[in-house]
Design an enzyme around this catalytic site. Structure first.
Site, PDB file in Angstrom:
ATOM      1  N   CYS A  37      45.286  39.040  35.411  1.00 57.93           N
ATOM      2  CA  CYS A  37      44.196  39.632  36.214  1.00 57.93           C
ATOM      3  C   CYS A  37      44.689  40.890  36.928  1.00 57.93           C
ATOM      4  O   CYS A  37      45.466  40.803  37.873  1.00 57.93           O
ATOM      5  CB  CYS A  37      43.689  38.601  37.215  1.00 57.93           C
ATOM      6  SG  CYS A  37      42.555  39.256  38.455  1.00 57.93           S
ATOM      7  N   CYS A  72      43.916  41.198  40.657  1.00 59.21           N
ATOM      8  CA  CYS A  72      44.778  40.299  41.432  1.00 59.21           C
ATOM      9  C   CYS A  72      46.083  40.987  41.814  1.00 59.21           C
ATOM     10  O   CYS A  72      46.637  40.726  42.888  1.00 59.21           O
ATOM     11  CB  CYS A  72      45.098  39.041  40.626  1.00 59.21           C
ATOM     12  SG  CYS A  72      43.670  38.006  40.212  1.00 59.21           S
TER      13      CYS A  72
END
Length: 326
Positions: free
Chosen positions: A79, A82
């Protein structure tokens, strides 16, 4: 990105008053036991951020939330947002000096926790206060808005549950303090520009951030950090100038309206609904021709930059895009 559910004003609605009262009693009992044993012991700063899994959730999060708000960062290695949000949350945990602690949950290794919290996309950030779970936001967010949310969370913890945080011993050595520190990495030629761009982004100066990232890319078109930052800044600048309710209404009533679908896709992505954003634009590409089709295709490629090429949702959307184009 602009977070969702930033306000803590709905906390009372998230749990029954009875459950909140029981949680408060448990928190008070835990503090009384700590006081009986001589008061809370100071903890090293390195313990303010920690990884947690399903086996340790009860002790590491639920029990700890009786003395300090526990912020939970749900993330995954693939991700890209993230990777922007995680380090920011870790830095804030150190700066807040024990007013909250940060638990990091790798969703790939802890699917059950992800399901229990009802998470639809990552990054997603929750908090647990005196055993009560509170949704904070989904998607990355500017630092100023994250700080506002944390301040509200801490206030809720103090006023409703009497949580005043933990004592931090800044002089305590981290577990790896004896390890040899790596040599400092020399500053790159564009580090100052990238830092200025990131600061502008955090301050919601999207035009300034866009220009700073473009300055880097004018000299180094392949700079991945600048490409990602530019895509994020341009997205936030577009969303800032829209009325979300009107955008949703226009997109629902006019499926063939390209500007309406582009604006709705931006809102989808900012809200963490990545697959919805990609699917909307792929479908719009399928419906359109000529300049309109190319405009939508280019926007979709820009949103791919925001999420990152390694995200499997980007790979799936690229395949879907190829099908409708060819």
């Amino acid at each position: 990105m602009q977070p969702r559910n930033m306000s803590m004003s709905g906390v009372v609605d998230l749990a029954a008053v009875k459950a909140a009262g029981e949680a408060k009693v448990k928190a008070e009992q835990a503090r009384a036991e700590t006081a009986r044993q001589g008061g809370p012991a100071a903890v090293p700063a390195s313990s303010l951020v920690f990884d947690v899994d399903e086996a340790g959730f009860e002790s590491d999060v639920l029990q700890r939330s009786a003395e300090v708000p526990v912020v939970i960062d749900f993330w995954a290695e693939w991700c890209e947002p993230c990777k922007q949000l995680g380090p920011l949350l870790e830095r804030l945990a150190q700066q807040y000096n024990g007013r909250f602690v940060l638990a990091k949950v790798d969703v790939d290794a802890n699917q059950m926790l992800m399901q229990q919290f009802g998470i639809q996309g990552i990054p997603a950030v929750f908090a647990v206060v005196a055993g009560q779970a509170l949704p904070l936001f989904q998607g990355a967010a500017p630092e100023a808005q994250i700080r506002e949310t944390l301040d509200q969370l801490i206030q809720v913890g103090e006023e409703r549950f009497g949580l005043t945080g933990i004592v931090v011993d800044q002089d305590a050595a981290a577990p790896d303090a004896t390890a040899q520190e790596p040599a400092p990495v020399p500053a790159g030629p564009y580090d100052a520009l990238l830092e200025a761009a990131a600061q502008a982004l955090d301050a919601n100066d999207f035009a300034g951030a866009v220009q700073a990232y473009r300055n880097v890319l004018s000299d180094e078109p392949a700079n991945s950090e600048a490409k990602l930052g530019l895509a994020q800044a341009e997205l936030l600048a577009r969303v800032q100038q829209t009325d979300p309710q009107q955008v949703r209404k226009d997109a629902a009533e006019n499926p063939a309206d390209v500007p309406a679908q582009l604006a709705a896709a931006d809102l989808d992505l900012v809200g963490g609904h990545v697959e919805d954003a990609f699917g909307r634009l792929v479908e719009t590409v399928r419906r359109t021709f000529g300049d309109d089709r190319d405009r939508v295709r280019v926007r979709l490629l820009e949103l791919f930059e925001v999420i990152g090429p390694d995200d499997p949702r980007v790979g799936a959307a690229r395949t879907a895009l190829a099908r409708v184009l060819f």
